[in-house]
Write a protein that holds these residues in place. Sequence first.
Motif, PDB file in Angstrom:
ATOM      1  N   SER A 100       0.803  -1.093  -0.096  1.00 59.74           N
ATOM      2  CA  SER A 100      -0.062  -0.076  -0.039  1.00 59.74           C
ATOM      3  C   SER A 100       0.914   1.277   0.156  1.00 59.74           C
ATOM      4  O   SER A 100       2.206   1.028  -0.143  1.00 59.74           O
ATOM      5  N   TRP A 104       3.195   4.028  -3.737  1.00 63.62           N
ATOM      6  CA  TRP A 104       3.554   3.257  -4.943  1.00 63.62           C
ATOM      7  C   TRP A 104       3.366   1.741  -4.272  1.00 63.62           C
ATOM      8  O   TRP A 104       4.344   0.953  -3.777  1.00 63.62           O
ATOM      9  N   GLN A 156       2.095  -5.475  -4.675  1.00 61.50           N
ATOM     10  CA  GLN A 156       0.857  -6.317  -4.976  1.00 61.50           C
ATOM     11  C   GLN A 156       1.174  -7.073  -6.491  1.00 61.50           C
ATOM     12  O   GLN A 156       0.861  -8.366  -6.215  1.00 61.50           O
ATOM     13  N   LYS A 172      -6.685 -10.924 -11.748  1.00 65.50           N
ATOM     14  CA  LYS A 172      -6.850  -9.666 -11.526  1.00 65.50           C
ATOM     15  C   LYS A 172      -6.511  -8.565 -12.428  1.00 65.50           C
ATOM     16  O   LYS A 172      -5.418  -8.848 -13.079  1.00 65.50           O
ATOM     17  N   ASN A 173      -7.147  -7.606 -12.630  1.00 65.14           N
ATOM     18  CA  ASN A 173      -6.601  -6.517 -13.750  1.00 65.14           C
ATOM     19  C   ASN A 173      -5.230  -5.984 -13.421  1.00 65.14           C
ATOM     20  O   ASN A 173      -4.955  -5.483 -12.503  1.00 65.14           O
ATOM     21  N   GLU A 216      -4.099  -3.472 -14.766  1.00 66.27           N
ATOM     22  CA  GLU A 216      -3.864  -1.886 -14.628  1.00 66.27           C
ATOM     23  C   GLU A 216      -4.191  -1.372 -13.255  1.00 66.27           C
ATOM     24  O   GLU A 216      -3.912  -0.401 -12.881  1.00 66.27           O
ATOM     25  N   GLU A 217      -4.876  -2.406 -12.560  1.00 64.47           N
ATOM     26  CA  GLU A 217      -5.290  -2.143 -11.152  1.00 64.47           C
ATOM     27  C   GLU A 217      -4.386  -2.923 -10.082  1.00 64.47           C
ATOM     28  O   GLU A 217      -4.686  -2.790  -8.738  1.00 64.47           O
ATOM     29  N   THR A 218      -3.314  -3.554 -10.568  1.00 65.67           N
ATOM     30  CA  THR A 218      -2.325  -4.193  -9.614  1.00 65.67           C
ATOM     31  C   THR A 218      -1.206  -3.229  -9.507  1.00 65.67           C
ATOM     32  O   THR A 218      -0.600  -3.101 -10.728  1.00 65.67           O
ATOM     33  N   GLY A 219      -0.955  -3.000  -8.380  1.00 65.43           N
ATOM     34  CA  GLY A 219       0.318  -1.981  -8.155  1.00 65.43           C
ATOM     35  C   GLY A 219       1.632  -2.870  -8.494  1.00 65.43           C
ATOM     36  O   GLY A 219       1.904  -3.858  -8.099  1.00 65.43           O
TER      37      GLY A 219
END
Length: 934
Positions: A122, A125, A129, A400-401, A403-406
């Motif tokens: 979290s 950046w 993840q 998991k997408n 673009e949504e995964t850091g």
Amino acid sequence: TCAFKTLLLWLWLLLLLMMMMWWWWLVWSGCAIIRPPRDGGIRYRGLTQEQVGVQILPVDYEIEYICRGNRVIVGPKVRKCLQNGTWTDMTWRSGSRSGSGPRPPAASRKKKLYIGALFPMSGGWPGGQACMPSAQMALDLVNNRSDILPDYELELIHYDSMCDPGEATKLLYDLLYTEPIKIVLMPGCSGVSTLVAEAARMWNLIVLSYGSSSPALSNRQRFPTFFRTHPSATLHNPTRVQLFQKWKWTRIATIQQTTEVFTSTLDDLEQRVKEAGIEISVRQSFLTDPAVAVKNLKRQDARIIVGLFYETEARKVFCEVFKEKLFGKKYVWFLIGWYADNWFKIKDPAVNCSVENMTEAVEGHVTTEIVMLNPETVRGVSNMTSQEFISALMSRLGGKNPEETGGFQEAPLAYDAVWALALALNKTVPPLKARGRRLEDFNYNNHDITAEIYRALNTSSFEGVSGQVVFDAQGSRMAMTLIEQLQGGSYKKIGYYDSSQKNLSWFGNDVWIGAGPPADRTVVIEEFRFLSQKLFAAVSVFAGLGILLGAACLSFNIYNGNVRYIQNSQPYLNNMTAAGCMMALAAVFPLGIDGHHVHRSQFPVVCQFRLWLLGLGFSLAYGSMFTKIWWVHTLFTKKEEKKERKKQHLEPWKLYATVGVLLAVDFLSLMVWQIVDPLHITVEFTREAPKEDLDVLIQPLLEHCSSQKMNTWLGVVYGYKGLLLLLGIFLAYETKSVSTEKINDHRAVGMAIYNVAVLCLITAPVTMILSSQQDASFAFASLAVVFSAYITLVVLFVPKMRRLITRGEWQSEQQDTLKTGSSTNNNDEEKSRQLERENRELQKIIQEKEERVSALRNQLAERQALRSRRRPSSGQNQNHNASQPDPKSLLPPPGYPNPPTDNHSFSNSSALYPADSKMSRNHCHNSQIPLLYK
């Protein structure tokens, strides 16, 4: 006091006794046996009630535990008590107390090496993840390989740093002071990596980062054990330098946002372009408002511009770029490639430009972006291609997408970081074994094992899913860079650059607004400018005629040197004036000579001719006139009393000495100038503004005579000559009403000085201002010389010629025949002064006589009054007759004229004599006084 001391003594003895009893119980309880050292000092902690608490023993001692029940030993070597009475991961030794059971299987003999990792799940950046699953996937593959660390097993101990250096400090403490010992640390964010890498040197720990790009980390003095698979932000710079060289640019400009990462990147770029022979002409920075910085770029004619700023500031910059028209076919912008593809189309309230304006301003710019996923289908050391890696990672993420995964883009870097560490550890096993050391012997005081791991990582080179993994001297990853260009509002790939191999892969699809890549500066066309030959010819004709006129005047003055009128004008000084004017006119010719007429090597000779002819010509011409006016002022502007007491005699040698002094001063100053700082040719550069829209600048090259301290010498010469000119004007004004026979042409000299001084005082500053315009400068300087010479010659010599021609006074032999007329003409001034003096004397005499007449009248009137009181009145006639004075008594004294018959006063004494009465100057008589009275 004595009782208190006794009580303290007893308490101390009681405490000592209790400590001895506690230690005796520990020894005889059978829990631990202290023996001489075998493997070095180790810290153990028991976990059951039968075990002793934490014991810190001296160095070189060990503790041996008996395997009973479920005992576990926690330390750098974790041991578990098995049911067969042996400990796990212990070398089997016959005869030892732990070897009474059967030998454990081979799988149980594989030793573990622990990696302490900080994954930001979290925070600013959240790269952990995707990076943590990627690293775990790499660990599984490494542990299943029999050719990599066959006797060891890598295990990951990780925490969430939240990309916060403060949180990372606490977690780092837990990693260092909590068992087991970690052999390597793997932080993520740049701020966290900075903290961990700076502290790791104190524990002899290698730090391998997977997500740090700050250029500040590329500092071996500050971070001696730091490596990273994430390339530094400075990795863009080798690509930029390569592109500069490809397009043959040697001059660039930079504009940056004032932050640490961009400042460090720009410092590195400055060093690299300097080594490549490229100049940074302009370096601008801004904090929030880039308006001033962009205007400075425009003012400094920046063409190739590198911009380092975040995406929000990029919109502000290019709005100002549109306003300043700093885009188009003359300009190229280099930006960072990790902006969003439509960053210039995003509406921003801080930007007052439309989307169309922004699209027009950013068209054609070039971006550089670090390649984090190998674009080629190559199987690397993990026997996996980049596309296979992405598929495996997606399965681990559970669909998991991305673009949504850091950290999804940096996941290949974390994967390759684990492989780099595994290969480096595998490389250290043989050299350590040769020295009797093992990786499991590592502790925080062991520098040898750390040095071996450092050498292995520093020489790493393998093909990973992110490309070729190589570290530079600062421990930073050397990766490929993607080069893109904005064409028609969308980014197109135009090439790749591998900084490790120095290989540029070029697609050849770059598009430019103009015919090709623009020039890095305005194209300058050098052009030699020469003097207009028509102007030079015209002025030369006037100068030649002036020289002929000067020669004629000089011949005339020499031929008629015996004529009294010429002699009274100091002919030798006039000859100097004529010669000086001729020298000054001769200087016009070298003034107009430039590279069109002579070779450049001969130009210094022309410079010397200019200097000496002008300097000496001015000294002779003006110095002789100044001498005349100086001595006229010195001798003939004094008070009458001094003139009466002093015989006015002007010796010629004084005049010549004055001219000689002025000439010597100029000669010495020119000689010193010639010796100390000689004149040489210089080419003056004066650029002209570009014409129309052409990216061309004409740069005329003008040849000038100059020296190293030209301004100093000109200041001295102009100051000295200027004072002489001003003093000459003052003296000419003071002597304008003086009449003297010894220098009969001083009024003409004064007129010539007026004209020369005015022309020189105006021309000198004008020619300095117009030095870059060869025609105007030559015209002003040469015409000033020509007019000054013409005026001087005409004013001084033409009146003399006219007088001698009209009156026939040509030769000295004619003086006898024309003696009377000539004597009268030449002595007019002396006669006038004598008459004035006699007139003043006669005025005094007249005043004395009038005072005498007035006194006599008063006496006569008194006598008349006395007589009238003594005689009795005898009638009106008698009274009337008595009132009339005696005619004889009214007669003037002897020698005075008779009074007029009317009753007018004596105020007009000129009426005492007839108008036709005359007087001789040499026979002045008292009776002829009225003729001289004014």
